[in-house]
Motif scaffolding. Structure first.
Motif, mmCIF file in Angstrom:
data_model
loop_
_atom_site.group_PDB
_atom_site.id
_atom_site.type_symbol
_atom_site.label_atom_id
_atom_site.label_comp_id
_atom_site.label_asym_id
_atom_site.label_seq_id
_atom_site.Cartn_x
_atom_site.Cartn_y
_atom_site.Cartn_z
ATOM 1 N N THR A 1 -108.517 -12.938 -4.123
ATOM 2 C CA THR A 1 -108.157 -11.888 -3.647
ATOM 3 C C THR A 1 -107.607 -10.956 -4.572
ATOM 4 N N ASP A 2 -107.306 -9.646 -4.525
ATOM 5 C CA ASP A 2 -106.848 -8.857 -5.226
ATOM 6 C C ASP A 2 -107.868 -8.506 -6.563
ATOM 7 N N PRO A 3 -109.025 -8.310 -6.255
ATOM 8 C CA PRO A 3 -110.108 -8.144 -7.403
ATOM 9 C C PRO A 3 -110.118 -6.899 -8.139
ATOM 10 N N GLN A 4 -110.350 -6.862 -9.246
ATOM 11 C CA GLN A 4 -110.375 -5.594 -9.908
ATOM 12 C C GLN A 4 -111.651 -4.785 -9.953
ATOM 13 N N PHE A 5 -111.750 -3.376 -9.737
ATOM 14 C CA PHE A 5 -112.754 -2.621 -9.136
ATOM 15 C C PHE A 5 -113.286 -1.843 -10.607
ATOM 16 N N SER A 6 -114.343 -1.551 -10.532
ATOM 17 C CA SER A 6 -115.227 -0.679 -11.480
ATOM 18 C C SER A 6 -116.380 0.140 -11.054
ATOM 19 N N PRO A 7 -116.056 1.708 -10.982
ATOM 20 C CA PRO A 7 -117.123 2.477 -10.577
ATOM 21 C C PRO A 7 -118.085 2.388 -11.388
ATOM 22 N N GLU A 8 -119.442 2.456 -11.081
ATOM 23 C CA GLU A 8 -120.813 2.655 -11.776
ATOM 24 C C GLU A 8 -121.424 3.932 -11.443
ATOM 25 N N SER A 9 -121.209 4.717 -10.608
ATOM 26 C CA SER A 9 -122.165 5.628 -10.108
ATOM 27 C C SER A 9 -121.644 7.138 -10.884
ATOM 28 N N ALA A 10 -122.553 7.760 -11.596
ATOM 29 C CA ALA A 10 -122.267 8.894 -12.182
ATOM 30 C C ALA A 10 -122.179 10.145 -11.087
ATOM 31 N N GLY B 1 -109.641 4.739 -0.165
ATOM 32 C CA GLY B 1 -109.789 5.188 -1.417
ATOM 33 C C GLY B 1 -111.400 5.145 -1.402
ATOM 34 N N PRO B 2 -111.757 5.663 -2.504
ATOM 35 C CA PRO B 2 -113.438 5.569 -2.836
ATOM 36 C C PRO B 2 -113.827 4.113 -2.930
ATOM 37 N N ALA B 3 -115.235 4.174 -2.394
ATOM 38 C CA ALA B 3 -115.745 2.920 -2.347
ATOM 39 C C ALA B 3 -116.084 2.399 -4.133
ATOM 40 N N ARG B 4 -115.952 1.355 -4.429
ATOM 41 C CA ARG B 4 -116.018 0.778 -5.677
ATOM 42 C C ARG B 4 -116.905 -0.696 -5.617
ATOM 43 N N LEU B 5 -117.300 -0.873 -6.624
ATOM 44 C CA LEU B 5 -117.882 -1.960 -6.977
ATOM 45 C C LEU B 5 -116.982 -3.210 -7.366
ATOM 46 N N LEU B 6 -117.278 -4.429 -7.219
ATOM 47 C CA LEU B 6 -116.474 -5.625 -7.498
ATOM 48 C C LEU B 6 -116.766 -5.913 -9.069
ATOM 49 N N GLU B 7 -115.765 -6.250 -9.851
ATOM 50 C CA GLU B 7 -115.988 -6.634 -11.241
ATOM 51 C C GLU B 7 -115.645 -8.279 -11.216
ATOM 52 N N GLY C 1 -126.755 4.266 -8.414
ATOM 53 C CA GLY C 1 -125.918 3.066 -8.535
ATOM 54 C C GLY C 1 -126.226 2.477 -7.358
ATOM 55 N N ASP C 2 -125.523 1.199 -7.445
ATOM 56 C CA ASP C 2 -125.571 0.001 -6.321
ATOM 57 C C ASP C 2 -124.963 0.498 -5.280
ATOM 58 N N LEU C 3 -124.183 1.519 -5.205
ATOM 59 C CA LEU C 3 -123.278 1.953 -3.813
ATOM 60 C C LEU C 3 -123.894 3.534 -3.546
ATOM 61 N N LEU D 1 -127.113 -5.417 -0.950
ATOM 62 C CA LEU D 1 -127.738 -5.072 -2.086
ATOM 63 C C LEU D 1 -128.775 -6.155 -1.946
ATOM 64 N N ARG D 2 -130.236 -5.718 -1.749
ATOM 65 C CA ARG D 2 -131.449 -6.498 -1.565
ATOM 66 C C ARG D 2 -132.028 -6.669 -2.857
ATOM 67 N N GLY D 3 -131.687 -7.763 -3.503
ATOM 68 C CA GLY D 3 -132.161 -8.047 -4.846
ATOM 69 C C GLY D 3 -131.723 -6.754 -5.851
ATOM 70 N N LEU D 4 -132.716 -6.080 -6.208
ATOM 71 C CA LEU D 4 -132.268 -4.665 -7.071
ATOM 72 C C LEU D 4 -131.944 -3.419 -6.438
ATOM 73 N N THR D 5 -132.452 -3.557 -4.883
ATOM 74 C CA THR D 5 -132.528 -2.454 -4.159
ATOM 75 C C THR D 5 -131.172 -2.293 -3.264
ATOM 76 N N PRO D 6 -130.551 -0.995 -3.349
ATOM 77 C CA PRO D 6 -129.346 -0.772 -2.612
ATOM 78 C C PRO D 6 -129.806 -0.735 -0.946
ATOM 79 N N GLY D 7 -128.901 -1.362 -0.357
ATOM 80 C CA GLY D 7 -129.053 -1.486 1.197
ATOM 81 C C GLY D 7 -128.291 -0.549 1.991
ATOM 82 N N GLY D 8 -127.363 0.048 1.189
ATOM 83 C CA GLY D 8 -126.203 0.892 2.082
ATOM 84 C C GLY D 8 -125.010 0.561 1.973
ATOM 85 N N LEU D 9 -123.784 1.214 2.225
ATOM 86 C CA LEU D 9 -122.539 0.848 2.323
ATOM 87 C C LEU D 9 -122.040 1.676 3.389
#
Length: 575
Positions: free
Chosen positions: A123-132, A111-117, A220-222, A325-333
């Motif tokens: 295990t089994d964390p809830q996911f929350s997308p943050e990118s528009a 499935g799509p890449a998602r941020l952890l919430e 977004g972060d991702l 995520l390096r500080g506030l700078t996205p480092g890729g996924l």
């Protein structure tokens, strides 16, 4: 014929005292016993001649001789029987080759890449997308049988609900010759969860089909590009290259597309050896579902982490969503997908390495140590591996700054830096005297203040005939081929959105080199959706490299194995 009356037998007489019968100790016959038969030559009325005295010793010797003769004769019969032809029921039956028809083609797309919430633990964390701007699409192709007959094929959800029909199956196109090939295509279909690209078998042959997922985001972060092949489920998988240090998030996603529950156990290998983690055994994945495991909850603080996934019951598909995520700078996924099983040689291609000076300046900063290219070597066995690394570029083999020979510790994951290698596209060959697994990391971006991206190249398989290579739309797309020795000829034919397979082009690749071929967006105004790749000659390996104009996005996909068709297995009978 005349009947003659029988002559009356003489009356029985009682032996007289002192007769031969009594001297030999032979008592007379009892009363009423039948008369004795007279000796040959004696008359019916003549006197009986005395019987000769019997010698017991001679009688015993005669009996022994007779017994030995009988035993010898029996032994001869047994020996003769051992050389005689055996009955059919006791003869060994040679093994025969039984044809086993291949099944359907199944590829599970993550499935799509998602941020952890919330917290990373558990295990089994809830996911929350943050990118528009995030978009996730699946692209695929299915080839027909000779004559243009397409197998029934579709994209469905993980629980089997149909989403998109690719081909109905069994329809003979008009005006098609016996060798004509067609294709059913799936062109950038948007998805919101894990899916399955499936195609039915035809005439006992496994269909040639493949799919690929592409995620892209510019905010977004991702942000970045991540891609993954739609892989067939299995009961034994290896994934190498995860990291659980600060700022790195590794989520293992297990998908069960079968109708059988799967019980999964994980073996974790870090830089200091195998990790015994509570909660890594007996993970249940129900049919038609996914289960996510945050690896930092099992093995925190690991710079290099490899995962061996073993499933009892239903087979599973596995992928690691790796983000930085390096500080506030996205480092890729990227999506870390399964590579080749442990072997004495592993090959990765499609590595695009940036300028060595810029990478050195980037990795010298605090928190940027993993912002450069590197290899991950994991040795699951009890013996250390002496690994020889060879790097092949466009003009031939390139020398590695460290000399190219590294000792990888048993039961652990070892990182081999590729810093100092000149910019270019490469194929990496790793070999050892013991079995190991491997993957390669490449990065884009040399400005620490701006977003960068990362990609993991899984070890691939030697190219054969008719590999289906889905090509997602957008950005720069290149086929990268590496040949280790001598020469290989590689053909590649575009599959366009109208279902046509275009005439193939060929590339003659010299041994010890890597060739990159930029792919067009369209052929005769029809979008290019996939390629059909075949190779002949010496061992060749291939990958699809995805990049984005004006951005530091990067992702690389090893070419999937070709369809195996009908197989034969040896069947022996015995008891």
């Amino acid at each position: 014929m005349h009947n003659t009356a029988p002559t009356p037998a003489p009356a029985a007489r009682k032996p007289a005292p002192g007769s031969v019968e009594e001297q030999d100790g032979m008592p007379g016959a009892p009363a009423g016993a039948p008369p004795a038969v007279p000796p040959a030559g004696a008359g019916a009325t003549g006197p009986a001649k005395p019987a000769p005295r019997r010698n017991p010793t001679k009688d015993m010797l005669a009996g022994l001789v007779s017994a030995l003769a009988i035993v010898a004769a029996a032994g001869g019969i047994v020996a003769a029987a051992s050389f005689a032809p055996q009955p059919a029921g006791s003869r060994p039956i040679p093994a025969v080759q039984a044809s086993v028809p291949a099944g359907a083609s199944i590829g599970v797309c993550p499935g799509p890449a998602r941020l952890l919430e919330g917290t990373e633990a558990g295990t089994d964390p809830q996911f929350s997308p943050e990118s528009a701007t995030a978009e996730t699409v699946v692209t695929g192709a299915v080839l027909s049988a000779p004559g243009g007959v397409l197998p029934a094929s579709q994209l469905s959800t993980l629980n089997g609900t149909p989403a998109v029909e690719i081909a109905k199956g069994g329809t003979q196109p008009a005006q098609s010759g016996p060798q004509d090939l067609k294709a059913g295509v799936l062109n950038s279909h948007r998805v919101s969860g894990a899916t399955v690209l499936g195609a039915d078998a035809m005439a006992g042959q496994k269909p040639s089909a493949a799919g690929a997922l592409k995620y892209s985001a510019t905010d977004g972060d991702l942000q970045g590009t991540a891609a993954a092949n739609c892989t067939p489920p299995a009961n034994d998988l290896w994934l190498a290259g995860a990291s659980t240090t600060v700022g790195r998030t590794s989520v293992l996603v297990l998908s069960n597309a079968s109708s059988t529950p799967a019980t999964v156990s994980l073996e974790l290998f870090g830089s200091k050896g195998q990790i015994q983690a509570p909660g890594s055994r007996g993970l249940l994945v129900a049919p038609g579902t996914t289960r996510s495991i945050v690896l930092a909850g099992l093995a925190p603080g690991e710079r290099q982490l490899s995962v061996h996934v073993r499933s009892a019951g239903g087979p599973v598909a596995a992928v690691i969503q790796q983000s930085v995520l390096r500080g506030l700078t996205p480092g890729g996924l990227d999506f870390i997908t399964p590579g080749a099983a442990p072997a004495a040689r592993q090959v990765m291609t499609g590595l695009d390495i940036q300028d060595a000076g810029g990478i050195s300046a980037m990795t010298g900063k605090s928190g940027f140590g993993d912002a450069g290219p590197a290899l991950n070597i994991t040795v699951p066995g009890p013996s250390d591996a002496v690994v020889e690394v060879k790097l092949f570029g466009r003009d031939g083999q390139k020398a590695l700054p460290g000399g190219g020979v590294v000792t990888a510790k048993a039961g652990s994951a070892t990182e081999i830096s590729l810093a100092g290698v000149p910019a270019g596209r490469y194929t990496v060959s790793t070999s050892s005297d013991v079995s190991f697994v491997a993957s390669a990391r490449v990065t884009r971006g040399v400005n620490g203040a701006k977003a960068s991206d990362v990609a993991w190249a899984a070890s691939g398989v030697r190219l054969g005939s008719q590999h289906v290579v889905p090509v997602p739309q957008g950005g720069d797309r290149s086929l990268v081929f590496g040949v280790l020795e001598n020469r290989a000829t590689i053909s590649y034919a575009a599959v366009t959105a109208d279902g046509r397979i275009r005439p193939a082009a060929t590339a003659d690749v010299a041994g010890g080199t890597t060739t990159s071929i930029k792919l067009p967006e369209k052929v005769e105004e029809s979008a290019v959706v996939a390629y059909v790749v075949s190779a002949s000659g010496d061992a060749a390996y291939g990958a699809l490299l995805l990049q984005q104009d004006g951005r530091e996005d990067i992702s690389t996909l090893a070419l999937m194995p070709a369809a195996s068709g009908q197989e034969k297995v040896a069947v022996s009978l015995g008891y």
